[in-house]
Design an enzyme around this catalytic site. Sequence first.
Site, mmCIF file in Angstrom:
data_model
loop_
_atom_site.group_PDB
_atom_site.id
_atom_site.type_symbol
_atom_site.label_atom_id
_atom_site.label_comp_id
_atom_site.label_asym_id
_atom_site.label_seq_id
_atom_site.Cartn_x
_atom_site.Cartn_y
_atom_site.Cartn_z
ATOM 1 N N SER A 73 1.298 23.267 18.456
ATOM 2 C CA SER A 73 0.172 22.904 17.600
ATOM 3 C C SER A 73 -0.870 24.001 17.416
ATOM 4 C CB SER A 73 -0.507 21.635 18.127
ATOM 5 O OG SER A 73 0.286 20.500 17.801
ATOM 6 N N LYS A 211 -7.900 25.917 19.522
ATOM 7 C CA LYS A 211 -6.878 24.894 19.291
ATOM 8 C C LYS A 211 -5.894 24.913 20.447
ATOM 9 C CE LYS A 211 -4.722 21.642 17.161
ATOM 10 N NZ LYS A 211 -4.289 21.159 18.512
ATOM 11 N N THR A 212 -5.521 23.729 20.904
ATOM 12 C CA THR A 212 -4.519 23.590 21.961
ATOM 13 C C THR A 212 -3.137 23.355 21.342
ATOM 14 O OG1 THR A 212 -4.958 21.218 22.079
ATOM 15 C CG2 THR A 212 -6.138 22.644 23.640
ATOM 16 N N GLY A 213 -2.125 23.431 22.189
ATOM 17 C CA GLY A 213 -0.759 23.133 21.764
ATOM 18 C C GLY A 213 0.110 22.848 22.963
#
Length: 269
Positions: A73, A211-213
């Site tokens: 993501s 942003k994380t993923g």
Amino acid sequence: MTRSLLLPSRRDALILAAALPLATPAIATGAADLKQPFRAEGVTGTFALVASDGGAPVLVDPARARRRYVPASTFKIPNSLIAFEAGAVADADAIVPYGGTPSRNPAWNRDMSLREAMPISNVPAFQQVARRVGLPAYRDWLARLDYGNRDPGTVVDRFWLEGPLTISALEEAGFNLRLARSGLPASERAQALTRDIVRLEADGGATLHGKTGWFVKRGQTSIGWWTGWVERGSRIHAFTLNIDMPQMAMAPKRLAVGRAILKTLGVYG
């Protein structure tokens, strides 16, 4: 000393050269143990930071920092930029219709804008966007942006979730630095819209974007990501962290480690 302040390789130098040189103070120096936050959380991983002053990158586990993984993501950042540029989404507040298929996260099951979809990491919304963009446009834009291995494969709505697209922590930090400086080969409008929807918070005169993923695929090592940048006046420090993350319950450790390192370096917090 576990922090590695290395002379840049040719690839590293290309990543850093994309930023306009600034006469800015160096980040905190000294014998800071940048592996300690990983040990404190009981995780294995890497951290890469590049700065707008053009200095050498800060790398924890340099070999891993240069190893490519599926971005999951975190690709929502370039995906938004590409969607704006390709005309697949008019702007950050244009509504992306809910496709009607129930997802694993009930919060995703409605129409929403990318501004709303980004912080809750709405996978189906960005898959809808990807189908609008199409593989030919992704091949073009991934090459223009020099994003990782540039490979969208053959499945338009899965390539950043399962591969074949991959990118290293150092490459992703370099991408963030260019985006933060409007240094990508894309319109200022698209870059500004993208920066806006990944803004997380501000503290002490600095603004944090990120942003994380989470990459999960049977038979492969699961990888948790956190990527972004910190703006403080004209200074920008872009970073990417990834860790081995076999369980979603470990998700908070990404931010815990990343924030601890940013604080130790005097960048944020």
